[in-house]
Design an enzyme around this catalytic site. Structure first.
Site, PDB file in Angstrom:
ATOM      1  N   ASP A  21      -1.425  36.821  -8.452  1.00 34.81           N
ATOM      2  CA  ASP A  21       0.030  36.863  -8.278  1.00 34.81           C
ATOM      3  C   ASP A  21       0.507  38.282  -8.576  1.00 34.81           C
ATOM      4  O   ASP A  21       0.128  38.869  -9.586  1.00 34.81           O
ATOM      5  CB  ASP A  21       0.674  35.865  -9.255  1.00 34.81           C
ATOM      6  CG  ASP A  21       2.190  35.934  -9.252  1.00 34.81           C
ATOM      7  OD1 ASP A  21       2.759  36.347  -8.224  1.00 34.81           O
ATOM      8  OD2 ASP A  21       2.795  35.567 -10.288  1.00 34.81           O
ATOM      9  N   ASN A  23       4.086  39.136  -7.893  1.00 34.23           N
ATOM     10  CA  ASN A  23       5.549  39.215  -8.067  1.00 34.23           C
ATOM     11  C   ASN A  23       6.056  38.281  -9.167  1.00 34.23           C
ATOM     12  O   ASN A  23       7.238  37.983  -9.238  1.00 34.23           O
ATOM     13  CB  ASN A  23       6.267  38.960  -6.743  1.00 34.23           C
ATOM     14  CG  ASN A  23       6.030  37.545  -6.230  1.00 34.23           C
ATOM     15  OD1 ASN A  23       5.114  36.864  -6.709  1.00 34.23           O
ATOM     16  ND2 ASN A  23       6.840  37.099  -5.296  1.00 34.23           N
ATOM     17  N   ASP A  29      -0.574  35.768  -4.017  1.00 35.16           N
ATOM     18  CA  ASP A  29       0.048  36.232  -2.776  1.00 35.16           C
ATOM     19  C   ASP A  29      -0.839  37.248  -2.057  1.00 35.16           C
ATOM     20  O   ASP A  29      -1.874  37.671  -2.579  1.00 35.16           O
ATOM     21  CB  ASP A  29       1.442  36.805  -3.073  1.00 35.16           C
ATOM     22  CG  ASP A  29       1.459  37.634  -4.357  1.00 35.16           C
ATOM     23  OD1 ASP A  29       0.648  38.577  -4.446  1.00 35.16           O
ATOM     24  OD2 ASP A  29       2.251  37.326  -5.274  1.00 35.16           O
ATOM     25  N   ASP A  98      -7.578  30.779   8.455  1.00 33.99           N
ATOM     26  CA  ASP A  98      -7.947  29.374   8.579  1.00 33.99           C
ATOM     27  C   ASP A  98      -7.171  28.836   9.775  1.00 33.99           C
ATOM     28  O   ASP A  98      -5.948  29.018   9.848  1.00 33.99           O
ATOM     29  CB  ASP A  98      -7.524  28.639   7.294  1.00 33.99           C
ATOM     30  CG  ASP A  98      -8.466  27.528   6.933  1.00 33.99           C
ATOM     31  OD1 ASP A  98      -8.763  26.711   7.808  1.00 33.99           O
ATOM     32  OD2 ASP A  98      -8.894  27.465   5.755  1.00 33.99           O
ATOM     33  N   ASP A 199     -10.657  24.534  10.760  1.00 35.45           N
ATOM     34  CA  ASP A 199     -10.508  23.379   9.879  1.00 35.45           C
ATOM     35  C   ASP A 199     -10.711  22.037  10.583  1.00 35.45           C
ATOM     36  O   ASP A 199     -10.191  21.830  11.683  1.00 35.45           O
ATOM     37  CB  ASP A 199      -9.082  23.422   9.294  1.00 35.45           C
ATOM     38  CG  ASP A 199      -8.824  22.326   8.279  1.00 35.45           C
ATOM     39  OD1 ASP A 199      -9.425  22.373   7.206  1.00 35.45           O
ATOM     40  OD2 ASP A 199      -8.015  21.418   8.576  1.00 35.45           O
ATOM     41  N   GLU A 256     -15.699  23.921  10.564  1.00 37.65           N
ATOM     42  CA  GLU A 256     -15.928  22.988   9.462  1.00 37.65           C
ATOM     43  C   GLU A 256     -16.413  21.695  10.104  1.00 37.65           C
ATOM     44  O   GLU A 256     -15.617  20.879  10.568  1.00 37.65           O
ATOM     45  CB  GLU A 256     -14.639  22.744   8.665  1.00 37.65           C
ATOM     46  CG  GLU A 256     -14.914  21.910   7.421  1.00 37.65           C
ATOM     47  CD  GLU A 256     -13.687  21.230   6.840  1.00 37.65           C
ATOM     48  OE1 GLU A 256     -13.744  20.803   5.682  1.00 37.65           O
ATOM     49  OE2 GLU A 256     -12.669  21.089   7.543  1.00 37.65           O
ATOM     50  N   HIS A 329     -12.979  25.363  -1.647  1.00 39.08           N
ATOM     51  CA  HIS A 329     -11.787  24.851  -2.323  1.00 39.08           C
ATOM     52  C   HIS A 329     -11.708  23.326  -2.302  1.00 39.08           C
ATOM     53  O   HIS A 329     -10.730  22.762  -2.772  1.00 39.08           O
ATOM     54  CB  HIS A 329     -10.553  25.427  -1.625  1.00 39.08           C
ATOM     55  CG  HIS A 329     -10.437  24.925  -0.221  1.00 39.08           C
ATOM     56  ND1 HIS A 329     -11.346  25.259   0.769  1.00 39.08           N
ATOM     57  CD2 HIS A 329      -9.561  24.065   0.362  1.00 39.08           C
ATOM     58  CE1 HIS A 329     -11.021  24.639   1.880  1.00 39.08           C
ATOM     59  NE2 HIS A 329      -9.941  23.899   1.664  1.00 39.08           N
ATOM     60  N   ASP A 330     -12.704  22.661  -1.725  1.00 32.56           N
ATOM     61  CA  ASP A 330     -12.707  21.191  -1.676  1.00 32.56           C
ATOM     62  C   ASP A 330     -13.771  20.596  -2.601  1.00 32.56           C
ATOM     63  O   ASP A 330     -14.007  19.386  -2.560  1.00 32.56           O
ATOM     64  CB  ASP A 330     -13.003  20.700  -0.252  1.00 32.56           C
ATOM     65  CG  ASP A 330     -11.861  20.983   0.715  1.00 32.56           C
ATOM     66  OD1 ASP A 330     -10.693  20.953   0.284  1.00 32.56           O
ATOM     67  OD2 ASP A 330     -12.148  21.222   1.900  1.00 32.56           O
TER      68      ASP A 330
END
Ligand code: GLC
Ligand code: CA
Length: 557
Positions: A21, A23, A29, A98, A199, A256, A329-330
């Site tokens: 991050d 901000n 971000d 993605d 995806d 995927e 991330h899964d």
């Protein structure tokens, strides 16, 4: 195999919400990614895949896109993305996005128009069917739990959503929809994106030939996977997509692709003229050392993983490159999945990183993997953030688990474990943000963080760097990409070993994936030890003695 620019990929997947991050809003971000490009270049990676950064209501953390053309303000602006592309390019790093085109967000204007007028033009962009006897058109269960159909208002019409109800499936049968998608894809490629991770692509086609299936859960629903995964004829969509977009830009694409591809079709997917450059297949993602089936059998589990990894290589037989990844991330973190808790340390963690690293294929790492980030078990259900987590929990309760058992299972298998903020340093919030992060940081960041490991030549990070450097080194790069693969010591339990050779060089990769030493007779004379996670590799009279969780890469004469 025809040579392609992306064959030397050492990829790195970023989950933008949790990377950095800049901000002070507690959410990662695009500027945060740009700020760390030197760190990524230091690790040695050359391709980045960004999880979705398009405009989204974030019901599925960005996998529910409401505007394909825009960047979500949470992540910054299109200018930030252009800057990231430029800065990455100057370091020899390519950016992949993605591509989420199996479904949109239910807030996408196309879907809003479809709801307002299901018989109109946009109604045909989605899969809308009449209900049967006041019930959904069939009894498919969504991949994320509950019925795969949602009723439209109080009409007798339903729309299909293979994932959450906020992710209506697009109708790929409709040429107008396909054209819109292709144009959108090409606009991103024009902007400088070098390709995509694609995806949920194996679900593009649905086979509705069979109405209700026999129920297989307390919810009365059925697992329709076989009817909406790699359905007959799906290849025509892939081919059309490729010809109208990726092929025109020499883009890199990673499909995927769920398990279940018939062995003889693999080359159709990733051969020289395949639909995609490569695929993420799920063969090793189903294993967890704490699952009832494998508890107390960690070595047998490693053997099962070895078998599947080797079978995949046998299926492709040098006709294309698979993608050697372990985390995303899964999934929860690999060390948690592969190594019994009491055995997790530097040696077992580095060994895990190496089990598929030198197989034919490209390499992909996930953020935090190279520093050995761990799962952060929760003490209450509402500490999780993903709506899907709660649906799965309810489903287990319905299926007869106690609240405690269901919570245990979530804590073991939750995909959210990989989404905790990146642990950069021992500063507050692990240096991820100055504000309270959107998802709690793992408190172990004081001992596991990037800054500390970067300074330490004996850290896991340093070991990953060495593996990458070896894979990319002038002398061995071609061998590790294109060299022949021969399994070795296949009957040796807990040993994952193979040979890579190309006529010029012959390299042996041995992973002793168990907490006990192993003695093996080497198949040839040793030229040099290229890498090990221990200081020494003991070899006497052609016999190698590996310590617990020792791995070694050895060049033979
Ligand atoms: C893929 C993504 C996952 C997402 C799903 C629906 O499996 O990796 O995170 O929830 O597709 O888009
Ligand atoms: Ca931010």
């Amino acid at each position: 195999m025809l040579k392609k620019w992306w064959h030397n990929t050492i990829g790195y997947q970023i989950y933008p919400k949790s990377f950095q991050d800049t901000n002070g809003d507690g959410v990662g971000d695009l500027k945060g990614i740009t700020a760390h490009l030197d760190d990524l270049a230091d690790l040695g990676i050359n391709v980045i895949w960004l999880c979705p950064v398009n405009k989204s209501p974030m019901k599925d953390h960005g996998y529910d896109i409401s505007d394909y053309e825009e960047i979500d303000p949470m992540f910054g602006s299109k200018d930030d993305l252009k800057e990231l592309i430029r800065e990455a390019d100057s370091r020899g790093i390519r950016i992949l996005m993605d591509l989420v085109v199996n479904h949109t967000s239910s807030e996408h204007p196309w879907f809003q128009r479809a709801l307002a007028d299901p018989d109109g033009e946009y109604g045909k962009y989605y899969i809308i069917q009449e209900g049967r006897d006041g019930k959904a058109p069939n009894n498919w269960r969504s991949i994320f739990g509950g019925s795969a159909w949602e009723r439209i208002g109080d009409s007798n019409r339903y729309y299909l959503h293979l994932f959450t109800k906020w992710q209506p499936d697009l109708n790929w049968e409709n040429p107008a929809l396909r054209r819109e998608i292709y144009e959108m894809v090409n606009r991103w490629l024009d902007l400088g994106i070098r390709g995509f991770r694609v995806d949920a692509i194996s679900h593009l086609k649905k086979d509705f030939s069979c109405p209700d299936l026999p129920a297989n859960g307390a919810d009365g629903l059925a697992d329709g996977f076989a009817y909406f995964t790699n359905a007959e004829g799906i290849g025509a969509y892939f081919q059309d997509l490729k010809e109208n977009t990726f092929a025109r830009y020499d883009a890199m694409t990673i499909g995927e692709v769920d398990e279940g591809l018939p062995p003889d079709t693999l080359a159709e997917y990733i051969g020289d003229n395949g639909y995609f450059s490569t695929i993420f297949d799920f063969c090793h993602s189903i294993f967890h050392v704490n699952a009832p089936q494998w508890k107390d059998k960690p070595v047998a589990m490693m053997d099962a993983i070895k078998k599947l990894l080797f079978e995949k290589q046998e299926m492709i037989r040098g006709r294309g490159l698979l993608c050697n990844y372990l985390e995303n991330h899964d999934l929860s973190r690999t060390v948690e999945r592969f190594i019994p808790e009491s055995e997790i340390d530097f040696y077992s963690s580095s060994l895990v990183g190496g089990i598929n690293f030198f197989l034919p294929g490209i390499v992909f790492l996930y953020q935090g993997q190279a520093i050995g980030m761990r799962d952060f078990r929760k003490d209450r259900l509402d500490a999780f953030r993903d709506p899907t987590t709660f649906v799965l929990y309810e489903e287990q309760i319905k299926n007869g688990m106690t609240a405690e058992e269901a919570f245990d299972q979530i804590n073991r298998e939750s995909r959210e474990h990989s989404r905790t903020p990146m642990q950069w340093s021992s500063a507050p919030n692990a240096g991820f943000s100055t504000a309270e992060p959107w998802f709690a940081v793992n408190p172990n960041y004081h001992s596991i963080n990037y800054e500390a490991q970067k300074k330490d030549p004996d850290s896991l990070y340093a070991f990953y760097k060495k593996m990458i450097a070896l894979r990319k080194s002038g002398d061995f790069q071609e061998l590790f990409i294109y060299g022949a693969f021969t399994p070795l010591y296949e009957e040796e339990s807990g040993v994952i070993a193979y040979r890579r050779s190309d006529g010029k060089r012959d390299v042996l990769i041995i992973n002793n994936a168990k907490p006990a030493k192993t003695t093996l007779l080497l198949p040839g004379a040793v030229q040099s030890i290229l890498l090990s996670n221990y200081d020494t590799v003991v070899i006497n009279d052609g016999v190698i003695e590996l310590k617990r969780y020792q791995m070694a890469v050895i060049e033979l004469q």
